[in-house]
Each structure stands twice: as C-alpha cells, then as structure tokens.
Design a protein around this motif. Structure first.
Motif, PDB file in Angstrom:
ATOM      1  N   ASN A   1       0.828  -1.200   0.000  1.00 52.80           N
ATOM      2  CA  ASN A   1       0.000   0.000   0.000  1.00 52.80           C
ATOM      3  C   ASN A   1       0.863   1.251   0.000  1.00 52.80           C
ATOM      4  O   ASN A   1       1.640   1.457   0.926  1.00 52.80           O
ATOM      5  CB  ASN A   1      -0.857   0.004   1.260  1.00 52.80           C
ATOM      6  N   SER A   2       0.701   2.077  -1.018  1.00 49.56           N
ATOM      7  CA  SER A   2       1.461   3.325  -1.045  1.00 49.56           C
ATOM      8  C   SER A   2       0.821   4.305  -0.083  1.00 49.56           C
ATOM      9  O   SER A   2      -0.403   4.427  -0.023  1.00 49.56           O
ATOM     10  CB  SER A   2       1.462   3.913  -2.448  1.00 49.56           C
ATOM     11  N   LYS A   3       1.658   5.034   0.670  1.00 52.02           N
ATOM     12  CA  LYS A   3       1.113   5.966   1.632  1.00 52.02           C
ATOM     13  C   LYS A   3       1.397   7.409   1.233  1.00 52.02           C
ATOM     14  O   LYS A   3       0.523   8.260   1.259  1.00 52.02           O
ATOM     15  CB  LYS A   3       1.736   5.696   3.008  1.00 52.02           C
ATOM     16  N   GLU A   4       2.637   7.665   0.829  1.00 50.75           N
ATOM     17  CA  GLU A   4       3.007   9.045   0.539  1.00 50.75           C
ATOM     18  C   GLU A   4       4.206   9.065  -0.390  1.00 50.75           C
ATOM     19  O   GLU A   4       5.068   8.190  -0.320  1.00 50.75           O
ATOM     20  CB  GLU A   4       3.365   9.754   1.859  1.00 50.75           C
ATOM     21  N   ILE A   5       4.236  10.076  -1.263  1.00 52.72           N
ATOM     22  CA  ILE A   5       5.418  10.270  -2.110  1.00 52.72           C
ATOM     23  C   ILE A   5       6.265  11.339  -1.442  1.00 52.72           C
ATOM     24  O   ILE A   5       5.791  12.455  -1.200  1.00 52.72           O
ATOM     25  CB  ILE A   5       5.017  10.683  -3.535  1.00 52.72           C
ATOM     26  N   LEU A   6       7.513  10.972  -1.130  1.00 48.77           N
ATOM     27  CA  LEU A   6       8.380  11.903  -0.409  1.00 48.77           C
ATOM     28  C   LEU A   6       9.234  12.674  -1.411  1.00 48.77           C
ATOM     29  O   LEU A   6       9.696  12.122  -2.407  1.00 48.77           O
ATOM     30  CB  LEU A   6       9.293  11.143   0.550  1.00 48.77           C
ATOM     31  N   GLY A   7       9.451  13.970  -1.112  1.00 49.21           N
ATOM     32  CA  GLY A   7      10.222  14.795  -2.030  1.00 49.21           C
ATOM     33  C   GLY A   7      11.342  15.524  -1.340  1.00 49.21           C
ATOM     34  O   GLY A   7      11.481  15.506  -0.106  1.00 49.21           O
ATOM     35  N   GLU A   8      12.154  16.152  -2.174  1.00 48.40           N
ATOM     36  CA  GLU A   8      13.260  16.963  -1.683  1.00 48.40           C
ATOM     37  C   GLU A   8      13.441  18.065  -2.695  1.00 48.40           C
ATOM     38  O   GLU A   8      13.596  17.786  -3.897  1.00 48.40           O
ATOM     39  CB  GLU A   8      14.519  16.085  -1.606  1.00 48.40           C
ATOM     40  N   ASN A   9      13.392  19.319  -2.270  1.00 49.24           N
ATOM     41  CA  ASN A   9      13.499  20.471  -3.177  1.00 49.24           C
ATOM     42  C   ASN A   9      12.498  20.362  -4.335  1.00 49.24           C
ATOM     43  O   ASN A   9      12.833  20.653  -5.472  1.00 49.24           O
ATOM     44  CB  ASN A   9      14.916  20.602  -3.746  1.00 49.24           C
ATOM     45  N   GLY A  10      11.309  19.884  -4.035  1.00 47.52           N
ATOM     46  CA  GLY A  10      10.272  19.836  -5.066  1.00 47.52           C
ATOM     47  C   GLY A  10      10.372  18.645  -5.999  1.00 47.52           C
ATOM     48  O   GLY A  10       9.564  18.487  -6.902  1.00 47.52           O
TER      49      GLY A  10
END
Lengths: 111, 808
Positions: free
Chosen positions: B206-215
């Motif tokens: 189950n995907s929960k969240e897409i994590l980012g860095e500087n957009g």
C-alpha cells in the motif's frame, strides 16, 4: 602397458580450448572440451600443417585455424568432405591433473 | 457537396477512421486537432520504444506526407476550447471559430493519478504518451525508478526501463500481478520472470506518501514504513475516459461519452470513437474494439448502415519477454471446473475454466503457441465434450492423431484475429491473397498484418501457406550453419527480444542441434552478444578465431604478424626506433608497410608475442587490431598541415576518429579514410566509411570496399563541423554493429537494408546510437596486448616441454 605422466593441471587448458606440448618429434595438442574431457592429437593438420591447438573446439571436434578442416578429437579423422587423419594419443584426467601416456608419445619416434 | 468534418484527437481510433473514410473516397474536408504536438502514432508500441526495440519513427502510423496527400488540415498541439452545437461551430484555443457539418470526438483517456500526498512533485509521471516514454528513456542506467501498478501498463514500463539498466521496483496493491487477467499461479510465474530480469516486485503493498526533496521526488513511502528511494516515479494504475469537453458541450456522458451502435452521441451530428466512449455500459482500452469502432464511425459518416458489436477480447503481454496470454473469464464460481497443466521445469502453466462443456476462460504462461485456438473456443462457445481428455494439450492433439500444424490455422474462422497490433483478422488476409498478395511483404503492405511488433509473422505465413497451398514457398533463408535452422537475422532478433545474454541461453532458446555450436556460429554469437549486451556479456575467447584470441594474424607457417597502432598514420622517430629494435630483437624476417599506412612485423613466433608486445607497449604503442573484426585503421592525407589544396585538418580528424573508435568490435573489419580534399589522397571513397573534407565541411560516405568486391562509397550526409562528423560516424558504426549479419561488410549490409534506411535511422536516433556506442566502448576500448602481457603470457607458451624427456 601404459605409463601415465602428469602434464599439467586441467585448468591450465581453457574449456573448449587447447594447449600445445613440445616433444622431440614435434608438437602434440591437448584439448579440453566443455564437458572437461581431454584429448591429445598431433598438432599439425595433414592438409597444410595448421596448428590444431589454435583451432576452435566444439563438441568433440576441432576446426583447423588455417583452412577450416574439422577433425574428430576421438578418432583424429577429418570430418565431412575432407579426407585425412591426425594421430591420437591416450589422455585422461585424474584429480584435476591431465595425464598422457609416455609409451605412446615415445612410440611416435618409431612410427 | 464537400462537408466539413472536425476530428478532435489524433489517436489510433480516429487515425483508423480517417483511413477508412479516405479509402472509400468520402467527400470530407477534414480538420484534425490534437493536444499532443504530433500526428498519429501506434500508442501500444510505446513499450518497444521504451525498451529500445523500436524507435519513435518506426511507430508513426500517419506522417505529414499522408495528411498532406489526404488534404487534412492538421492543428497539432492545439485544443478545442468550446463547441456550440446549435450553431455547429467549434472554437479553438486561439479563438478561431470553425464551422462543421460533422464532429468526431476521439479525446481518448487520461491516466489516473492516485491523489497520494506528493503526487504533484517533479519526477512523478504517468505512462501515457511519448513525453512520458522519453522521460523514462532519459532516466539512464543505475538510476532508481518506482512503478506503482502491477497491471499490463505498469509491467511494460518496468520491463522497458529494466532493459535500459534502470533499477526498477514495481509496487502493486493486490496480492498478485495482473490480477484482472491472471490467476495467482500465472501471476507467480510472471513475478518470478520479472525478478529474473532484475526487477524488484512488491505485491500487497500500500502506497502511503510520495516523499520529495526540493520539489523533486525522492522516495515512495509504504504504509508499513518501507521507504523505496527513486529518481522517477511512474504511476500506471489505470486510465479514465477523457470526457471533459464532451461534458461541457452538453453531450450525454457516463463513465465515457455515450454512443449508440452507430457510434453517434446524443447529438446526431457528433460521433465519438475510442477510449473516450461508453457503449452499453462498457469502456474500452484494447485496440481491437477501437478499430471496429473506427470502421463503424467511418461507415456512419458515409451514410452507410453499420453496427458496432462488442466481442470477447484477449490479452497478450509483449515486451517483457514473458509469454503470457489470457482471455475470457477465469474467476472461480459455482459449477465451474478447472483443467490445469503445469510443467515447472519448462515454466509452463495452462489453465482452462469450463462450465457446461464450454470454455469460459484461459490463462497461459510460458507456452502460448495455441492461444489463438483456445481463444476461438471461448469466443465461439464451442462444445468441448468430445475433446475434454486432451483439450489442455492444444489443437495438435485433438482427434486422436497429431494434426498438421497448418490444420489449426486452416480451422480458424474468417474473423479470427491474426495480428493483434493492427486488429487484422484471417479474412482480411485471405482477401488480400485473393487480390494478388502472395508473400509476407505484400501482406504487410496491403493489410498491415505483422507490420508492427512482428510476433504474428509465423501465423501470417501459415495463413499464406494454407490459402495458397503449393504456390506458397516459405522463404528459405540460409541458416547460420548446420547447428541451427535459424538465420543470422532470426537469432539477432531472438537475442534482443528474448533478452538472451549468454551463449548457452541462445543454444537453448533457439534450439541448437549441437551441444556447443561450431567454428561458424560461435564467433557470430559471441559478437552479437557483446554488441547487444556490452555490460552483461563476458567475451568468450574460445569462440574467437585464433587471430582475435591471440591478437595477432596467423600466417601460413603458424607464425604471427604484429602491427602496432599509428594513430591516423602518424608516427615519430622514437616509435620507428622502437619498432626497429623490436624487429632486431625478435629476429622478425619481414618488415612491411601495410595498405592502411601502418608497419607490419611478419613472422613472429607465438611464444614471443607477449615479449614483443611488452617492448612495443613500453615505447607507448598499442595493438593495431590489424587482425580483428573491428576498427582497423583510419587512413589520412596531410590536409591543411602541408597540402596547398587541403581544406580541413584531415590528419587531426583521422587521429581523433581512431582514438574514439579503436577497440570497437564490428561484424566485419572496419576501415576508415579521411581525405583533405576531393583529390582523395587517402582513398577514402573505397573504405567502409570515408570522409572527404570540403570547404563547407565534411562529406561522410559509406559502403566502399577494395577487397573481394571493389566498390565506391555512397554519400550518407554532409555536416559542417568536425564534431558532427565524428558523431555521425559513431552512430552509423553502432547501427552497423546492432543490425548487420556477422561477416557482412558495411556495403553488404547496406545492400540489404538500403542507404535510405540507414540515413533515416542515423537522423532519427543518432544521439541514442552514439550513447550506446560510448557505453560499449567503456568496456572494449582497451589495449589487449597490455592485458595479455600481464595476465595471459603463460597461455602463449607450451603447456609442457617433453622434448628432453623423449630423448632420454
């Protein structure tokens, strides 16, 4: 009677490859197949004396590098349309070492 | 009177509809709008483009010439803003108001993006159009990608990227892959095959969240806390019909735009076809029904009676190299029985779902050769009571005795689909044959069957054989050698499409009749494998002719010749002294200048080779590859340095070319020449690749020869700068490496594929070819002499010396 002599480690000859041995009466080629069987044949092709140890080894055959004659490693007979034969000598592998028969190698001088 | 037709969307459905219209000579003045800035291409072939098996140019179905010939006004990259149905006008985004008599919606579908937190980060894309495909292709090896979605689309994306060396993880929410088409067992086999390709597969994730860095996307977070780092995240979870414009226009819309059997919407002057429509509650994602709709829509527009009927559809998985087929309904249920066949050793699995002696569904993995026959049983609701015992083994085993394989094809009904890519059924091929087509090429040209992915080629040939009987002779192309019936071209295709990366894999998959090939096929296979998989395949010296195995030319007396490289034909007094010293030291009987401006030391004994190389290496020289099926020499004249006619620095270009190309293995020897002016002192026009420098730049021509055949080169291209010349030469060399038959010089290859094809490919994918060439050169641009001197010198000596012993 056979008198086996230790020539080298099996791994000194690459799989599907060959190495050459010098004897007083010319060179003998020692072949190793993909199945790790070894065969010893005269190194010179009867056609134009091509060095068989430099040929491509496939199945239980070798192709001469000069003009693509193919020889059976088991019988020394030329395959296909070509006619000719190279001498073969007893050879075997024991404990990872290649053994050749001294008596037969010396018999070359008598032949 | 000519009527005005506006078509919105240049997709596969509207493309096919326009073909039908123009083929029938319908009198319409057509304006074609497309949101993508291009015309119609075969969208289902994006996967082969992604994996590198095809280029975009190859999947274009209608080019500018076609639109021009049909008088279509193309407005690509433009959308329709509004439609006024009462006034019968459409307004383009730029404000142009266009009147219409008929209007066709082909707005397709939009990829569904799961609204996870972070889904709008840079680097989160769908897999839908050429832009998405390009993003994936540009990712580059060793980068990480996460694909959300273990359906057909997601797996094709994953396999395509994995083929390009990307580290891919597939995240799938269900317990097994492709759960809509496959049962668990087949899903397991598929998963195992993907893992073997280096793809990580996470099911029930189950995907929960897409994590980012500087957009920009950095990782995908699962709800169990796992973080999957990625440079690109592809969401391939499904598509939704694109109905926004239809809705705004006031047409009846449900899941898709409502159409009737004539493809008419709720407005009798407005039609809709393709993925955007809803017909009797169903929406459509596969190509075969879209083509049916296109045909019906064209007939409706011409005022003919036609009816769209929904049919059973089947799925085949392409690209991933997994043979997989599913059709019909295979869910468990009351009164349903299964027949299952497994052969784990071969990786074969077949399952049929049967109810009341009717086959409802079929799932096949590993061996899908009989899939068309099973599909026919499902679609025709054939009673299988009589053949139930042997049903699972396929058509060859029905009726007691094994049937002629052609009988199965002969038994197919006229509407059996033969070519899935183009939706061509058996009847169309039979009609084409009746109209005079008598070989595969003619069938391809007249029906498009087997003209896309080519997996149905064998089937098309069987239809030809059945229909023409003795008049049809299967083209008997010469096989490589006695070890196989396959041609060089077939084997190359297998190596690429089945991702065969070792010689035993080729022997196994292509059915070699000998245990390990022969002196004819082994060198060819060794070349194909190292050219196609430079990073994975390890060169096999035992499959090389002695010259390449020992890096020197064997002579008739068993001695060798040694040629050090002289870049562009330039040498120095120091190098000449070193060559002279080596010739003295090793008692070289003959020293000769070669036709390619190098010095040949002839008559060197095998056991002396490592020593003479070490001496030449110490003087700064490397192997000249004068023995290889690879780059030999770049011959030059003196160009602007000394010549009063020279127009460019031909010597400098020759040196640079040789330094960039040396070490590259090719199907046959490769010789280059660079002449500084059309007086052509370097004889560049009889080389494999020749450059003639002129005032305005560099004329690059290919296909020359001065050996068994004597030929003049033909002009490939003229470019203004040295760097462009180098790039074109690298690109054409790589194209030759990837496509030519082993032992075909460029001129022979060119005679088969045509100079125009080479020009097109170099123009269309020059940069990608150069990249692949460079990648291969990172492995193979090295001096074999230096390597053998340090690692293999022993191999050049006798295994034993018994000459003294025998004398005792």
């Amino acid at each position: 009677m056979t008198s086996w002599i230790d020539i080298a480690a099996l791994d000194d000859v690459p799989q599907r490859g060959a190495r050459m041995i010098k004897t007083a009466l010319g060179c003998v080629a020692v072949f190793r197949t993909a199945e790790d069987e070894v065969f010893a044949l005269d190194n010179a092709c009867p056609h134009r004396a091509g060095p068989l140890a430099e040929g491509i080894v496939h199945g239980k055959s070798v192709t001469c590098p000069l003009h693509n004659w193919v020889f059976s490693l088991e019988t020394g007979e030329a395959q296909g349309a070509d006619e000719g034969r190279v001498a073969t000598y007893p050879a075997r592998v024991e404990s990872g070492r290649i053994l050749l028969d001294r008596t037969f190698l010396q018999a070359r001088s008598a032949a | 009177m000519t009527q005005k037709l506006i078509v919105i969307g240049a997709g596969m459905a509207t493309g096919r509809m326009l073909e039908h219209l123009f083929d029938a000579g319908a009198d319409y003045d057509v304006t074609l709008f497309n949101a993508e800035p291009r015309g119609n291409y075969n969208r289902i072939m994006l996967s082969p483009v992604l994996s590198g098996d095809k280029t975009y140019a190859e999947i274009v179905t209608h080019d500018d010439t076609w639109y021009a010939a049909q008088g279509v006004t193309c407005r690509f990259g433009e959308r329709i803003a509004t439609i006024d149905r009462a006034a019968k006008t459409a307004t383009a985004q730029n404000g142009d108001v266009l009147p219409y008599d008929k209007l066709v919606f082909g707005t397709g579908s939009n990829p569904f993006m799961i609204p996870l937190p972070g889904h709008d980060l840079e680097g989160v894309i769908a897999y839908r159009d050429l832009e998405d495909t390009t993003r994936m292709m540009d990712l580059g090896p060793a980068n990480k990608c996460v694909v959300i979605g273990g359906g057909l689309l997601g797996l094709e994306a994953a396999a395509g990227m994995a083929a390009r060396g990307v580290d891919v993880t597939v995240v799938h929410i269900m317990g097994h892959l492709m759960e809509r088409q496959l049962d668990e067992a087949a899903g397991y086999l598929l998963r195992r095959a993907l893992i073997d390709k280096g793809i990580t597969v996470k099911c029930a994730a189950n995907s929960k969240e897409i994590l980012g860095e500087n957009g920009h996307v950095r990782a995908l977070l699962l709800d169990d806390g796992t973080e999957l780092p990625c440079d690109l995240l592809v969401m391939a979870v499904g598509i939704r019909p694109n109905v926004q414009l239809a809705q705004d226009t006031g047409l009846a819309v449900g899941k898709g735009i409502h159409v009737d059997d004539q493809m008419l919407t709720s407005d009798a002057d407005v039609l809709a076809v393709g993925e955007c429509v809803e017909h009797n509650g169903a929406i459509f994602g596969l190509v075969a029904p879209l083509y049916d709709q296109a045909k019906v829509a064209a007939q409706t527009l011409m005022g003919e009676q036609a009816q769209f009927v929904q049919k059973e559809i089947s799925t085949k998985l392409k690209v991933t190299g997994c043979d997989l087929f599913s059709a019909g309904d295979f869910a468990d249920g009351e009164g349903r029985e299964d027949i299952v066949f497994r052969d784990p050793a071969r990786g074969v699995y077949r399952r049929l779902v049967i109810e009341n002696n009717i086959v409802l569904g079929a799932v096949m993995y590993g061996d899908t050769a009989d899939s068309n026959w099973f599909f026919g049983l499902i679609r025709d609701k054939t009673d299988i009571a009589d053949m139930r015992d042997t049903l699972i083994f396929g058509p060859a085993y029905q009726g007691g005795t094994p049937l002629d394989p052609l009988a199965a094809v002969a038994a197919l009904p006229r509407d059996a689909e033969i070519c899935g890519c183009n939706g061509i059924c058996k009847g169309q091929i039979e009609d084409a044959i009746a109209a005079g087509a008598s070989d595969l090429g003619a069938i391809k040209a007249t029906t498009k069957a087997s003209a896309s992915c080519g997996t149905c080629t064998g089937l098309v040939e069987q239809v030809l054989a059945v229909t023409l009987g003795d008049d049809f002779v299967l083209p008997a192309a010469a096989s490589i050698c006695g070890c196989t019936d396959m041609t060089h071209e077939d084997v190359r295709r297998m190596i690429k499409s089945q991702r065969l990366t070792s010689m035993p894999a080729v022997w196994q998959e292509c059915g070699w009749k000998t245990p390990d090939g022969c002196h004819v096929c082994r060198p060819a296979l060794n070349f194909y494998l190292l050219a196609d998989w430079p990073l994975e395949y390890r060169d096999d010296p035992q499959s090389r002719f002695i010259n390449e195995r020992k890096h020197a030319n064997i002579q008739k007396d068993g001695t060798y010749s040694v040629v050090p490289r002289m870049w562009g034909g330039i040498t120095t007094p120091d190098e000449l002294r070193a060559i002279a010293d080596a010739a003295d030291k090793y008692m070289v009987p003959t020293v000769k200048v070669t036709g390619g401006q190098r010095i040949d030391l002839l008559g060197v004994k095998s056991e002396d080779l490592p020593d003479i190389w070490a001496d030449l290496n110490a003087a700064g020289m490397v192997s000249g590859h004068a023995y290889s099926k690879g780059l030999r020499t770049v011959k030059t004249c003196v160009g602007t340095d000394h010549c009063r006619f020279g127009t460019q620095d031909s010597t400098g270009l020759g040196i640079q070319l040789e330094k960039e190309l040396w070490g590259a293995w090719t199907p046959h020897k490769l010789k280059l020449g660079v002449s500084g002016c059309p007086r052509n002192c370097a004889e560049a026009t009889c080389k494999d690749i020749g450059v003639i420098c002129v005032d305005s730049g560099y004329q690059i021509s290919i296909g020359g020869a001065a050996g068994m055949d004597v030929r003049e080169t033909e002009l490939l291209i003229q470019v203004p700068t040295e760097q462009e010349a180098i790039n074109v030469i690298k690109a054409v060399t790589q194209l030759y490496r990837e496509n030519a038959k082993y032992l075909d010089r460029i001129y022979k290859w060119m005679a088969k594929v045509g100079l125009d094809w080479i020009k097109e490919r170099v123009a269309a994918e020059g940069d990608a070819l150069v990249d692949r060439f460079e990648l291969s050169q990172t492995i193979y641009r090295k001096d074999p002499w230096a390597e053998h001197v340090t690692q293999q010198a022993e191999r050049y000596k006798p295994l034993a010396n018994l000459s003294l012993e025998a004398a005792e």
